[in-house]
Design an enzyme around this catalytic site. Sequence first.
Site, mmCIF file in Angstrom:
data_model
loop_
_atom_site.group_PDB
_atom_site.id
_atom_site.type_symbol
_atom_site.label_atom_id
_atom_site.label_comp_id
_atom_site.label_asym_id
_atom_site.label_seq_id
_atom_site.Cartn_x
_atom_site.Cartn_y
_atom_site.Cartn_z
ATOM 1 N N GLU A 1 0.853 -1.193 0.000
ATOM 2 C CA GLU A 1 0.000 0.000 0.000
ATOM 3 C C GLU A 1 0.882 1.233 0.000
ATOM 4 O OE1 GLU A 1 -3.657 0.478 2.472
ATOM 5 O OE2 GLU A 1 -2.511 2.130 3.393
ATOM 6 N N GLY B 1 -14.898 5.140 4.960
ATOM 7 C CA GLY B 1 -14.085 6.284 5.327
ATOM 8 C C GLY B 1 -14.481 6.833 6.679
ATOM 9 N N TYR C 1 -11.583 -6.390 9.838
ATOM 10 C CA TYR C 1 -10.990 -5.964 11.100
ATOM 11 C C TYR C 1 -10.834 -7.150 12.054
ATOM 12 C CZ TYR C 1 -12.358 -1.564 9.035
ATOM 13 O OH TYR C 1 -12.509 -0.520 8.155
#
Length: 287
Positions: free
Chosen positions: A13, A105, A139
Amino acid sequence: MKINLTKPIFSFEIFPPKKEGVWLQEIYNTIDALAPLNPDFISVTYGASGSSQDNTVEIASLLQKKYKIPSVAHLTCVCDDNENIERVLDRFKEEGVENILALRGDLPDGATLGKFKYASELTEFIKSYGDFFVAGACYPEKHLEAYTPEEDIKNLKIKADSGAQLFISQLFFDNAKFYSWIEKVRDAGITTPIMAGILPITSAKQLERMVTLCGATIPEGIQSIIKAYNHNAFALKEAGIAYASMQIIDLLAHGVDGIHLYTMNKPGVAQRIVDNIKGPLYSLKQS
């Protein structure tokens, strides 16, 4: 250039530098260093609005056209409406960007949610809008806004059912917690490939900031590293690289679907880790 899901997938990333005017050369330098490491894809983070969004599209396109590396463009939907999301998706199409990481977001202070309240809604919208490969976030230690781990896994199932084809996990430092979580995810009927997100620790300040943002727990091994080497930046960085390398080797040995390395635009750290894990990674890719 769509993602090949032949495991184990290995990716990086990166993010658009915040400095205006020199960002393109900075990102060139980062990609120049990462490209020879042969990642299966490189993801590019997404700003809240304006030029940062445009930079994401430009970098994602650059990765594919100049470097021939599949790119995954992050796309957030918080506070956005259909019109703006359609505009960005049209730009992706124009630039040949076929892979998207769909994210809700973070909601800015005082703001209200727009058309899309959840990433699953954005995922479904993208899938209906064009022939995109859509990935999602997950998560291992529960999303900060989820009341329970069980609720979080139910939400992940909704995201998978909405069309997510790959999940990339938030960073974590305790592999045992990840394995336990994966078992529960599979028991819930979620078969989507899941990549383990790994952040190499390079400073105590960085660790504190990231943990605050994502809620990852700090195992005793990491605490010992910080305590022993916090006074020596070089030693802490070396210990952080060693810990991340061993964490990845253990994950690969346990048959993880893939590794996603949060590089923080520090290609030197990524290079060191790849050198440490390339034997196990190459062996598994050839098997």
